[in-house]
Scaffold this motif. Structure first.
Motif, PDB file in Angstrom:
ATOM      1  N   GLU A  24      -9.607  -0.186  11.119  1.00 16.42           N
ATOM      2  CA  GLU A  24      -8.979   1.111  10.831  1.00 16.42           C
ATOM      3  C   GLU A  24      -9.765   1.816   9.743  1.00 16.42           C
ATOM      4  O   GLU A  24     -10.154   1.201   8.750  1.00 16.42           O
ATOM      5  N   ASN A  42      -1.584  -7.262  11.990  1.00 16.66           N
ATOM      6  CA  ASN A  42      -2.120  -6.107  11.271  1.00 16.66           C
ATOM      7  C   ASN A  42      -1.760  -6.171   9.790  1.00 16.66           C
ATOM      8  O   ASN A  42      -0.600  -6.391   9.426  1.00 16.66           O
ATOM      9  N   GLU A  43      -2.748  -5.999   8.949  1.00 21.54           N
ATOM     10  CA  GLU A  43      -2.583  -5.763   7.515  1.00 21.54           C
ATOM     11  C   GLU A  43      -1.582  -6.688   6.829  1.00 21.54           C
ATOM     12  O   GLU A  43      -0.537  -6.247   6.331  1.00 21.54           O
ATOM     13  N   HIS A  87       1.691  -5.512  15.171  1.00 19.94           N
ATOM     14  CA  HIS A  87       1.682  -4.475  14.132  1.00 19.94           C
ATOM     15  C   HIS A  87       3.073  -4.357  13.510  1.00 19.94           C
ATOM     16  O   HIS A  87       4.087  -4.519  14.185  1.00 19.94           O
ATOM     17  N   HIS A  88       3.089  -4.043  12.236  1.00 17.48           N
ATOM     18  CA  HIS A  88       4.360  -3.760  11.545  1.00 17.48           C
ATOM     19  C   HIS A  88       5.396  -4.876  11.677  1.00 17.48           C
ATOM     20  O   HIS A  88       6.585  -4.587  11.876  1.00 17.48           O
ATOM     21  N   ARG A 116       0.833  -1.195   0.000  1.00 18.13           N
ATOM     22  CA  ARG A 116       0.000   0.000   0.000  1.00 18.13           C
ATOM     23  C   ARG A 116       0.868   1.245   0.000  1.00 18.13           C
ATOM     24  O   ARG A 116       0.591   2.210  -0.666  1.00 18.13           O
ATOM     25  N   ARG A 117       1.932   1.205   0.792  1.00 16.15           N
ATOM     26  CA  ARG A 117       2.760   2.387   0.901  1.00 16.15           C
ATOM     27  C   ARG A 117       3.625   2.613  -0.321  1.00 16.15           C
ATOM     28  O   ARG A 117       4.197   3.661  -0.471  1.00 16.15           O
ATOM     29  N   TYR A 122      -9.863   2.422   3.732  1.00 16.72           N
ATOM     30  CA  TYR A 122      -9.245   3.707   3.418  1.00 16.72           C
ATOM     31  C   TYR A 122      -9.668   4.206   2.039  1.00 16.72           C
ATOM     32  O   TYR A 122      -8.979   5.020   1.431  1.00 16.72           O
ATOM     33  N   PHE A 162      -2.918  11.131  11.125  1.00 16.81           N
ATOM     34  CA  PHE A 162      -4.375  11.153  10.941  1.00 16.81           C
ATOM     35  C   PHE A 162      -4.981  11.676  12.252  1.00 16.81           C
ATOM     36  O   PHE A 162      -5.911  11.127  12.805  1.00 16.81           O
ATOM     37  N   HIS A 180      -5.346   9.304   1.656  1.00 15.16           N
ATOM     38  CA  HIS A 180      -3.882   9.277   1.740  1.00 15.16           C
ATOM     39  C   HIS A 180      -3.244  10.351   0.849  1.00 15.16           C
ATOM     40  O   HIS A 180      -2.095  10.203   0.436  1.00 15.16           O
ATOM     41  N   TRP A 209      -8.602   5.388  12.898  1.00 11.77           N
ATOM     42  CA  TRP A 209      -7.144   5.615  12.909  1.00 11.77           C
ATOM     43  C   TRP A 209      -6.906   7.107  12.831  1.00 11.77           C
ATOM     44  O   TRP A 209      -7.360   7.697  11.847  1.00 11.77           O
ATOM     45  N   TRP A 249       4.582   8.370   2.841  1.00 14.09           N
ATOM     46  CA  TRP A 249       4.975   6.971   2.674  1.00 14.09           C
ATOM     47  C   TRP A 249       4.342   6.330   1.431  1.00 14.09           C
ATOM     48  O   TRP A 249       4.560   5.171   1.155  1.00 14.09           O
ATOM     49  N   ASP A 295       3.747   0.919  18.351  1.00 15.99           N
ATOM     50  CA  ASP A 295       3.999   0.334  17.019  1.00 15.99           C
ATOM     51  C   ASP A 295       5.146   1.033  16.301  1.00 15.99           C
ATOM     52  O   ASP A 295       5.583   0.596  15.234  1.00 15.99           O
TER      53      ASP A 295
HETATM   54  C1  BGC Z   1      -0.302   2.029   9.799  1.00 17.24           C
HETATM   55  C2  BGC Z   1       0.009   3.492   9.942  1.00 17.24           C
HETATM   56  C3  BGC Z   1      -0.600   4.304   8.807  1.00 17.24           C
HETATM   57  C4  BGC Z   1      -2.057   3.952   8.662  1.00 17.24           C
HETATM   58  C5  BGC Z   1      -2.657   4.660   7.468  1.00 17.24           C
HETATM   59  C6  BGC Z   1      -1.768   1.840   9.658  1.00 17.24           C
HETATM   60  O1  BGC Z   1      -2.037   0.485   9.539  1.00 17.24           O
HETATM   61  O2  BGC Z   1       0.156   1.327  10.901  1.00 17.24           O
HETATM   62  O3  BGC Z   1       1.392   3.666  10.007  1.00 17.24           O
HETATM   63  O4  BGC Z   1      -0.491   5.674   9.080  1.00 17.24           O
HETATM   64  O5  BGC Z   1      -2.230   2.561   8.519  1.00 17.24           O
HETATM   65  O6  BGC Z   1      -1.958   4.327   6.310  1.00 17.24           O
END
Ligand code: BGC
Length: 384
Positions: free
Chosen positions: A325, A175-176, A135-136, A24-25, A237, A364, A244, A358, A249, A63
């Motif tokens: 989120e 997470n994700e 997370h992460h 995503r980033r 999102y 955010f 975004h 979030w 990122w 995180d």
């Molecule tokens: C991430 C954040 C990010 C957010 C929105 C979250 O899952 O941990 O670092 O800002 O998503 O992208």
């Protein structure tokens, strides 16, 4: 990979099965495009998860690579302010992987674990339920095979440590999930991690995120054991070019700012050069600039479609779903951010889906813990 708004969901789905999704980033995010589920509204109401309703993510603290590195150090204020605002639970994102040995049994640093204990105790002292998430864990999504045992080792310790906690402490495995942790690998990993947790926590609620940054398009690829206390989690999102916009990122094609919610804008936005060079972004912005409010991709239609997919999954699987989120970046104007939070929150509540915004103090931003207060317009949109 050539992605467009109309095909991206399908393309991402196929790519994922081949193990080749984009982060995503670092690029394209699946759009609201329908990857096969019908656009339906849930007929059977989704059953509650304990009494969870409204939550704020306490993000950018535990995180971060180390607490404070991203500007947030959790304090008592975070919990008392969340409670006073009317939230009934918090999600606590924790980067356990940065505080554990690299070799078996992957011992989690005692001081860090104690800090997590403190955060859980703070929430409980305010009567807030807690979703504790790993997370992460980027090494895992980069190289799932090499990191599986470590992930399981972390969960063995977390699960055993908190086994005697009340049911209002909820675990979220990861997470994700994204990148190389494709749906096939993710299903295998979930199965083993659930067994690890169940050895010490037979009935605690465990949440599992869908692939591709907890995307609704991938809920239906989850293969979970027959266990009524498993809940599927998704993140929301969309429209991503609004939520975004200008995020440092993200790739340069996300750089067009001034995108309002809902579209269309009163004056067309001018795409930055990188946006003009990206087919799906160029098309999206064109449609955003010109489509009517009812059809606009930057409006409520997009949100409804996301929730339609979550509802359809809940109907077909019989499993509860949770929105872990959603949010809009500080770069967006305040009115649009508030409009967006309100629209998502209302859609979620209409479908009996508990939600977690979030986040508290990061990019955010909602909460100003030092001032013991909130960004008022946003808080109003969430808890009127
Ligand atoms: C991430 C954040 C990010 C957010 C929105 C979250 O899952 O941990 O670092 O800002 O998503 O992208």
């Amino acid at each position: 990979m050539n992605r467009s708004l109309t095909t991206i969901g399908v393309v991402a789905f196929t790519a994922a099965l081949l193990g080749a999704c984009q982060p995503r980033r670092a690029g394209v995010h699946p759009s609201t495009a329908n990857a096969g589920t019908a656009s339906v509204t849930s007929a059977t109401p989704i059953a509650p998860i304990l009494s969870l309703k409204r939550c704020v993510n306490l993000g950018n603290g535990l995180d971060a690579p180390s607490e404070g590195e991203w500007g947030v150090i959790l304090g008592e204020n975070h919990f008392s302010t969340a409670k006073a605002a009317g939230f009934d639970h918090v999600r606590l994102p924790v980067r356990f992987s940065a505080h554990a040995e690299q070799t078996p049994p992957y011992t989690i640093d005692a001081a860090f674990f104690a800090r997590v204990d403190w955060a859980i105790a703070q929430a409980q002292s305010q009567g807030l339920s807690v979703i504790l998430d790993v997370h992460h864990f980027n090494e895992l999504t980069d190289d799932p095979d090499a990191q599986t045992e470590r992930f399981l080792g972390l969960w063995k310790q977390i699960a055993e440590r908190y086994a005697s906690q009340p049911e209002t402490l909820i675990f979220e495995l990861l997470n994700e999930p994204c990148k190389n942790l494709n749906p096939v690998k993710l299903n295998a990993l979930h199965k083993r991690a659930i067994a690890t947790v169940r050895a010490s926590n037979p009935t605690r609620i465990i949440m599992v995120d869908s692939y591709f940054w907890a995307n609704t398009n991938y809920l239906r690829t989850l293969e979970l054991p027959n266990d009524p206390n498993l809940v599927a989690q998704f993140h929301m999102y969309q429209p991503i070019l609004f939520t975004h916009q200008g995020a440092p990122w993200m790739d340069p094609e996300y750089g067009t700012v001034g995108i309002v919610f809902p579209g269309p804008p009163s004056k067309p936005v001018q795409p930055v050069e990188a946006a003009q060079n990206s087919g799906w972004v160029r098309d999206w912005l064109k449609s955003y600039n010109t489509a009517t409010a009812a059809q606009n991709p930057g409006g409520p239609k997009t949100i409804r479609e996301e929730f339609d997919r979550a509802s359809a999954y809940a109907q077909s699987s019989g499993r509860r779903v949770y929105l872990g989120e959603f949010g809009a970046i500080n770069n967006a104007d305040m009115t649009s951010r508030a409009n967006y939070l309100k629209a998502v929150r209302e859609e979620s509540e209409r479908r009996n889906i508990a939600w977690c915004v979030w986040d508290d103090g990061g990019g955010f931003q909602l909460l100003k813990p030092q001032e013991k207060g909130w960004v008022n317009e946003l808080k109003q949109a969430l808890i009127p």
